[in-house]
Design a protein around this motif. Structure first.
Motif, PDB file in Angstrom:
ATOM      1  N   ALA C 395      44.370  36.518  84.741  1.00 24.06           N
ATOM      2  CA  ALA C 395      43.402  35.707  84.664  1.00 24.06           C
ATOM      3  C   ALA C 395      43.136  35.161  86.128  1.00 24.06           C
ATOM      4  CB  ALA C 395      43.570  34.571  83.840  1.00 24.06           C
ATOM      5  N   HIS C 396      43.776  34.813  87.064  1.00 24.54           N
ATOM      6  CA  HIS C 396      43.741  34.222  88.392  1.00 24.54           C
ATOM      7  C   HIS C 396      43.020  35.390  89.306  1.00 24.54           C
ATOM      8  CE1 HIS C 396      45.270  30.256  88.461  1.00 24.54           C
ATOM      9  NE2 HIS C 396      46.296  30.791  87.626  1.00 24.54           N
ATOM     10  N   TRP C 397      43.380  36.840  89.011  1.00 23.55           N
ATOM     11  CA  TRP C 397      42.802  37.726  89.767  1.00 23.55           C
ATOM     12  C   TRP C 397      41.441  37.870  89.187  1.00 23.55           C
ATOM     13  CZ3 TRP C 397      43.614  40.364  94.015  1.00 23.55           C
ATOM     14  CH2 TRP C 397      44.715  40.361  94.601  1.00 23.55           C
ATOM     15  N   ALA C 398      41.181  37.835  87.951  1.00 20.68           N
ATOM     16  CA  ALA C 398      39.786  37.946  87.410  1.00 20.68           C
ATOM     17  C   ALA C 398      39.068  36.845  88.188  1.00 20.68           C
ATOM     18  CB  ALA C 398      39.883  37.988  86.133  1.00 20.68           C
ATOM     19  N   PHE C 399      39.393  35.653  88.065  1.00 18.29           N
ATOM     20  CA  PHE C 399      38.615  34.456  88.925  1.00 18.29           C
ATOM     21  C   PHE C 399      38.058  35.084  90.055  1.00 18.29           C
ATOM     22  CE2 PHE C 399      38.117  30.883  91.355  1.00 18.29           C
ATOM     23  CZ  PHE C 399      37.143  30.290  90.939  1.00 18.29           C
ATOM     24  N   TRP C 400      39.034  35.366  90.907  1.00 17.31           N
ATOM     25  CA  TRP C 400      38.667  35.574  92.363  1.00 17.31           C
ATOM     26  C   TRP C 400      37.774  36.581  92.396  1.00 17.31           C
ATOM     27  CZ3 TRP C 400      38.520  31.543  95.213  1.00 17.31           C
ATOM     28  CH2 TRP C 400      39.559  30.487  94.850  1.00 17.31           C
ATOM     29  N   VAL C 401      38.047  37.559  91.804  1.00 16.47           N
ATOM     30  CA  VAL C 401      37.334  39.085  92.066  1.00 16.47           C
ATOM     31  C   VAL C 401      35.729  38.723  91.415  1.00 16.47           C
ATOM     32  CG1 VAL C 401      36.889  41.421  91.059  1.00 16.47           C
ATOM     33  CG2 VAL C 401      39.090  40.382  91.879  1.00 16.47           C
ATOM     34  N   ALA C 402      35.841  38.050  90.249  1.00 13.02           N
ATOM     35  CA  ALA C 402      34.343  37.645  89.820  1.00 13.02           C
ATOM     36  C   ALA C 402      33.781  36.757  90.703  1.00 13.02           C
ATOM     37  CB  ALA C 402      34.555  37.104  88.338  1.00 13.02           C
ATOM     38  N   THR C 403      34.353  35.820  91.204  1.00 10.90           N
ATOM     39  CA  THR C 403      33.612  34.766  91.981  1.00 10.90           C
ATOM     40  C   THR C 403      33.111  35.439  93.269  1.00 10.90           C
ATOM     41  OG1 THR C 403      35.020  33.112  91.167  1.00 10.90           O
ATOM     42  CG2 THR C 403      33.877  32.484  93.051  1.00 10.90           C
ATOM     43  N   ILE C 404      33.832  36.135  94.053  1.00 10.20           N
ATOM     44  CA  ILE C 404      33.465  36.758  95.063  1.00 10.20           C
ATOM     45  C   ILE C 404      32.501  37.652  94.845  1.00 10.20           C
ATOM     46  CG2 ILE C 404      34.352  38.339  97.130  1.00 10.20           C
ATOM     47  CD1 ILE C 404      37.008  36.863  96.784  1.00 10.20           C
ATOM     48  N   ALA C 405      32.495  38.588  93.936  1.00 17.21           N
ATOM     49  CA  ALA C 405      31.599  39.522  93.602  1.00 17.21           C
ATOM     50  C   ALA C 405      30.278  38.971  93.105  1.00 17.21           C
ATOM     51  CB  ALA C 405      31.882  40.360  92.467  1.00 17.21           C
ATOM     52  N   LEU C 406      30.264  37.965  92.629  1.00 22.30           N
ATOM     53  CA  LEU C 406      29.063  37.179  92.076  1.00 22.30           C
ATOM     54  C   LEU C 406      28.293  36.551  93.104  1.00 22.30           C
ATOM     55  CD1 LEU C 406      27.139  36.799  89.469  1.00 22.30           C
ATOM     56  CD2 LEU C 406      27.888  34.366  90.009  1.00 22.30           C
ATOM     57  N   VAL C 407      29.195  35.766  94.026  1.00 21.51           N
ATOM     58  CA  VAL C 407      28.377  35.029  95.158  1.00 21.51           C
ATOM     59  C   VAL C 407      27.786  36.405  96.242  1.00 21.51           C
ATOM     60  CG1 VAL C 407      28.976  33.737  97.016  1.00 21.51           C
ATOM     61  CG2 VAL C 407      29.844  33.247  95.086  1.00 21.51           C
ATOM     62  N   THR C 408      28.571  37.202  96.193  1.00 22.73           N
ATOM     63  CA  THR C 408      28.103  38.667  97.091  1.00 22.73           C
ATOM     64  C   THR C 408      26.723  38.808  96.616  1.00 22.73           C
ATOM     65  OG1 THR C 408      30.348  38.931  97.707  1.00 22.73           O
ATOM     66  CG2 THR C 408      28.503  40.631  98.288  1.00 22.73           C
ATOM     67  N   MET C 409      26.858  39.270  95.252  1.00 24.34           N
ATOM     68  CA  MET C 409      25.511  39.815  94.600  1.00 24.34           C
ATOM     69  C   MET C 409      24.203  38.770  94.871  1.00 24.34           C
ATOM     70  SD  MET C 409      24.741  40.782  90.685  1.00 24.34           S
ATOM     71  CE  MET C 409      25.762  42.242  90.543  1.00 24.34           C
ATOM     72  N   VAL C 410      24.631  37.653  94.291  1.00 21.46           N
ATOM     73  CA  VAL C 410      23.326  36.716  94.560  1.00 21.46           C
ATOM     74  C   VAL C 410      22.891  36.665  96.049  1.00 21.46           C
ATOM     75  CG1 VAL C 410      22.667  34.223  93.871  1.00 21.46           C
ATOM     76  CG2 VAL C 410      24.106  35.625  92.336  1.00 21.46           C
ATOM     77  N   GLY C 411      24.161  36.231  96.788  1.00 24.30           N
ATOM     78  CA  GLY C 411      23.504  35.998  98.169  1.00 24.30           C
ATOM     79  C   GLY C 411      22.548  37.412  98.582  1.00 24.30           C
ATOM     80  N   ASP C 412      23.189  38.472  98.423  1.00 24.11           N
ATOM     81  CA  ASP C 412      22.590  39.663  98.766  1.00 24.11           C
ATOM     82  C   ASP C 412      21.003  39.893  98.073  1.00 24.11           C
ATOM     83  OD1 ASP C 412      22.643  42.737  99.510  1.00 24.11           O
ATOM     84  OD2 ASP C 412      22.505  42.982  97.407  1.00 24.11           O
ATOM     85  N   LEU C 413      20.817  39.612  96.858  1.00 22.37           N
ATOM     86  CA  LEU C 413      19.598  39.743  96.168  1.00 22.37           C
ATOM     87  C   LEU C 413      18.540  38.448  96.725  1.00 22.37           C
ATOM     88  CD1 LEU C 413      20.730  40.527  92.575  1.00 22.37           C
ATOM     89  CD2 LEU C 413      19.305  42.007  94.069  1.00 22.37           C
ATOM     90  N   THR C 414      19.124  37.535  96.982  1.00 16.85           N
ATOM     91  CA  THR C 414      18.349  36.297  97.523  1.00 16.85           C
ATOM     92  C   THR C 414      17.897  36.611  98.917  1.00 16.85           C
ATOM     93  OG1 THR C 414      19.798  34.777  96.312  1.00 16.85           O
ATOM     94  CG2 THR C 414      18.279  34.003  97.959  1.00 16.85           C
ATOM     95  N   ILE C 415      18.786  37.366  99.766  1.00 17.98           N
ATOM     96  CA  ILE C 415      18.024  37.486 100.933  1.00 17.98           C
ATOM     97  C   ILE C 415      17.050  38.701 101.039  1.00 17.98           C
ATOM     98  CG2 ILE C 415      19.051  38.688 103.231  1.00 17.98           C
ATOM     99  CD1 ILE C 415      21.653  37.140 103.002  1.00 17.98           C
ATOM    100  N   VAL C 416      17.471  39.746 100.352  1.00 20.28           N
ATOM    101  CA  VAL C 416      16.498  40.907 100.157  1.00 20.28           C
ATOM    102  C   VAL C 416      15.342  40.455  99.538  1.00 20.28           C
ATOM    103  CG1 VAL C 416      17.259  42.187  98.066  1.00 20.28           C
ATOM    104  CG2 VAL C 416      16.548  43.347  99.992  1.00 20.28           C
TER     105      VAL C 416
END
Lengths: 225, 70, 493
Positions: C395-416
């Motif tokens: 569960a801890h791994w799921a949290f960190w992977v999900a958070t990093i992936a989501l922040v990356t995705m949203v930041g990426d889409l916002t910039i582009v």
């Protein structure tokens, strides 16, 4: 508040008398399930649909009745078939079909959308994302042959395109070619219907003009890609 | 500003409303009331509510004005 | 004063002196553990499907021929399956799972019927989700945003949803007229508002109201689905889990009330902001935009209340992964709401509408706010509904992977998205804006894949029997000096 009609609560002693800090009646009312359901769930629904559903609907109906040009014709059967294909393949999730009433949109695509243009569309395909360009002024912009080639394989006309190919709208010929099916012909007819009415009638209102007063022209497609 | 440490349930003061506030309890750990009258006097007095509404309006109206200006 | 006997497994955790005014019914109410478990697992399994559709759609942005040019796997149909899957297969299953756990506890009454519950479970997952997927992929669909499943599925959805309404409202209607806890307000709101809004959104634009009028109604439904269904169902979880884990009251009742009634009033007026500068009457658009601004202010109050309820709990959020998911989901809620108010404003909307900026926004809302809070809710309830703790390491791994992936995705889409906006205004050739987005679209695909990996990890966390060192008792035990942490450790069973 105790013992209000539920037997389960009878087992429970009356609460002590209310101390001074007791919430006001308004607050106790707002915390009730019935208030939340009736005022919150039903009331806000009714309010929002009256204010932002019914009122603009009446206005729009009135406005469309006045502004629809006499030359306007609803889609014919072929265009209607194309519209069905357009919806089925989700074209509207990459292409919008309304030009917004702002300078950059009008300059790129042409006159801003008018409410009456869409009165035969169930449901409208305005869209909320532009991966490809707006198509609402597509009529007459490309030849049918270009459209067929583009739909069969977008990269044959625009090498860097990311639009999907739609080969199932075509019949493969043994010799290697492909002939458009009824659906492809309908789709192209629909693309040629988009914006035709406004070309025929001319823009009706101020909104149809570019902000500088000139009639807008689109520039997204001219020149080599 | 020092933030007081979280309290244990036993330390929580009784629910001053005195009403049948089963439902106003924090769920599951049924012993915790869900607002703390010591730190957050309830109901807020009329002046506080007025200030709150005023603050929202002062912040919101100019923003809303900007949002619909083209 | 009669006091509700705490459920046996938490008895040790709540050896508290009875509090005056506690009126929970004497008999412990039954939490529908097996129904909750079934919905949670079904939701997560189907989420993998919905996420897979999303990854396929994303891949096709950079490799349009990916998966061949097959009709059933064309971009448009896969996108229908992706968004409808996220709503019906994942979010709703997650909400139902938590409601089976929370509603009986909150109302002190059991749900309407367990038999109905199992019927609804199968109808929902087979008759709505699977049937809907098969139909849109095979070409029967409605091209309306948040309404892509065809009319047959709409009818089934409506019937099943009404079943759930009966299921979860009955407990509230069966109790005396008294105040409800905040989480219950949100349940009652979502369950009463949605059926009629759903009917208007799913049937009227498609068959009765053409063109611009249909757009008005469909715009309202787009936002009613987000604001009056997904949002309150998520907030109910947040308002439940935070005080349950910390053992402390919600910071301010006044802010709870303001947040709730502000949401009730402003959110339903937001929908038209999806069609700004359109042929819809201008003052209708302006009302919607102003309501969006005030919605943002309301959310500041609402989230402040939730975050202030977590004051001094930093260590607890580190050790308790359920609380951490809810906490981060709440922060995402603040961000996504402020972003939403901002992008509703005309000067902003003029530029960024139709770009990937908005796609980033919707992922922050659905994959950030709603998904994180649901996951937190499921993890919090899991020890009780499954009868054993979850595997904390996964569960801890799921949290960190999900958070990093989501922040990356949203930041990426916002910039582009901002880049696309600039190119469109500059008058550059259209295809240039497509080509310029390529690398960002690749990053989006990769981050989306990692998000799906996080969901797999989560599923493993729930299904795998933890070893002694893999439960939360280990990290929580380290902070037992803090009384709250000990009581917050939900795996004390």
């Amino acid at each position: 508040m105790s013992g209000e009609g539920d037997t389960d609560m009878d087992a429970v002693q009356d609460p002590p008398p209310a101390p001074p800090g007791r919430p006001s009646r308004l607050v106790r009312m707002l915390e009730r399930g019935t208030t939340v359901m009736l005022l919150g769930g039903v009331g806000s629904l009714v309010l929002s649909f009256l204010a932002l559903g019914v009122v603009p609907t009446i206005e729009l109906t009135h406005q469309m009745n006045q502004s629809t040009p006499a030359s306007w014709k609803p889609m014919n059967a072929e265009e209607q078939l194309g519209f069905t294909v357009y919806k089925r393949e989700g074209c509207a999730y990459c292409h919008t079909t309304f030009v917004r009433d702002i300078p950059s949109d009008v300059a790129r695509f042409g006159p801003a959308g008018e409410a009456w243009e869409y009165r035969d569309q169930y449901p409208q395909q305005w869209g909320t994302r532009r991966v490809g360009p707006d198509l609402s002024r597509e009529s007459g912009l490309r030849s049918d042959a270009w459209h067929y080639a583009h739909l069969y394989d977008p990269r044959s006309t625009v090498p860097q395109s990311v639009m999907p190919a739609y080969p199932w709208l075509f019949q493969q010929q043994p010799g290697g070619g492909a002939v458009p099916t009824e659906e492809a012909r309908g789709l192209v007819a629909y693309l040629n219907y988009l914006g035709r009415a406004i070309q025929v009638s001319g823009a009706q209102t101020e909104r149809g003009r570019a902000v500088d007063g000139s009639t807008a022209t689109r520039n997204h497609d001219v020149g080599p890609r | 500003m020092t933030i007081p440490p979280p309290r244990t349930t036993a330390e929580l003061p009784p629910d001053p409303s005195g009403g049948p506030s089963a439902d106003r309890q924090a769920p599951q750990h049924g012993a915790a009331t869900f607002y703390d009258p010591d730190r957050h006097p309830w109901p807020p007095n009329a002046a506080q509510v007025r200030l709150f509404v005023l603050a929202l309006a002062l912040l919101g109206l100019p923003l809303a004005w900007w949002a619909v200006s083209r | 004063m009669t006091v509700h006997a705490p459920p046996p497994e938490t008895a040790t955790a709540t050896t508290a002196t009875p509090v005056v005014g506690t009126h929970l019914p004497p008999e412990p109410t039954s939490v529908e553990s097996d129904l909750a478990r079934a919905h949670a697992i079904a939701g997560l399994v189907l989420l993998l499907g919905a996420a897979a559709f999303g990854i396929m759609v994303a891949t096709k942005f950079t490799a349009p021929q990916f998966l061949g040019d097959r009709a059933a796997l064309t971009w448009g149909r896969l996108r229908f399956a992706h968004t409808q899957g996220i709503l019906y297969a994942w979010l709703m299953n997650g909400f139902f799972a938590f409601a089976y756990y929370a509603v009986p506890t909150l109302s002190g009454r059991p749900v309407l019927s367990r038999a109905l519950g199992w019927w609804l479970f199968w109808i929902w997952n087979v008759g709505v989700v699977l049937l809907g997927w098969v139909m849109v992929l095979s070409g029967t669909s409605q091209s309306v945003e948040w309404g892509e499943f065809p009319i047959v599925v709409d009818v089934i959805t409506l019937g099943a949803f009404l079943g759930f309404v009966a299921q979860f409202l009955a407990p509230y209607l069966r109790r005396p007229r008294a105040g409800l806890y905040v989480a219950s307000w949100y349940y009652a709101l979502a369950l009463t508002f949605t059926p009629v809004a759903f009917v208007i959104g799913q049937f009227v634009p498609e068959y009765f109201a053409p063109g611009a009028i249909g757009a008005i109604l469909s715009g309202l439904w787009i936002h009613d689905a987000v604001g009056l269904l997904v949002t309150p169902m998520s907030l109910a979880i947040a308002y439940y889990v935070i005080p349950a884990v910390t053992g402390r009251p919600i910071f301010s009742h006044f802010m709870s009330l303001t947040g709730f009634w502000g949401l009730v009033f402003f959110y339903p007026l937001n929908g038209i902001h999806h069609y700004v500068f359109s042929p819809i009457p201008m003052h209708t658009q302006q009302i919607a935009i102003m309501a969006s601004i005030f919605m943002g202010l309301t959310v500041i109050v609402l989230v402040a209340n939730l975050l202030l309820s977590l004051r001094g709990c930093a260590r607890l959020t580190m050790s308790n992964v359920a609380l951490r998911f809810v906490w981060v989901g709440t922060v995402f809620y603040l961000l996504v709401s402020l972003q939403g108010s901002f992008q509703a404003a005309m000067p902003v909307q003029e530029q960024i509408h139709f770009t990937d900026f908005v796609i980033g926004h919707s992922h922050l809302a659905m994959a950030g706010f709603a998904t994180f809070i649901i996951i937190g809710g499921i993890l919090h309830a899991w020890p009780r509904i499954a009868g054993r703790p979850f595997h904390a390491r996964y569960a801890h791994w799921a949290f960190w992977v999900a958070t990093i992936a989501l922040v990356t995705m949203v930041g990426d889409l916002t910039i582009v998205g901002m880049q696309q906006a600039g190119m469109w205004i500059s008058g550059a050739s259209w295809i240039d804006s497509v080509v310029a987005s390529r690398s960002a679209w690749m990053i989006r695909t990769v981050s989306g894949t990692f998000l799906a990996v996080a969901f797999v990890l989560l599923l493993v966390a729930l299904l795998r029997r933890p070893g002694a060192e893999d439960t939360e008792e280990a990290p929580a035990g380290a902070v037992t000096s803090e009384p709250v942490a000990a009581r917050g450790a939900v795996v004390s069973a």
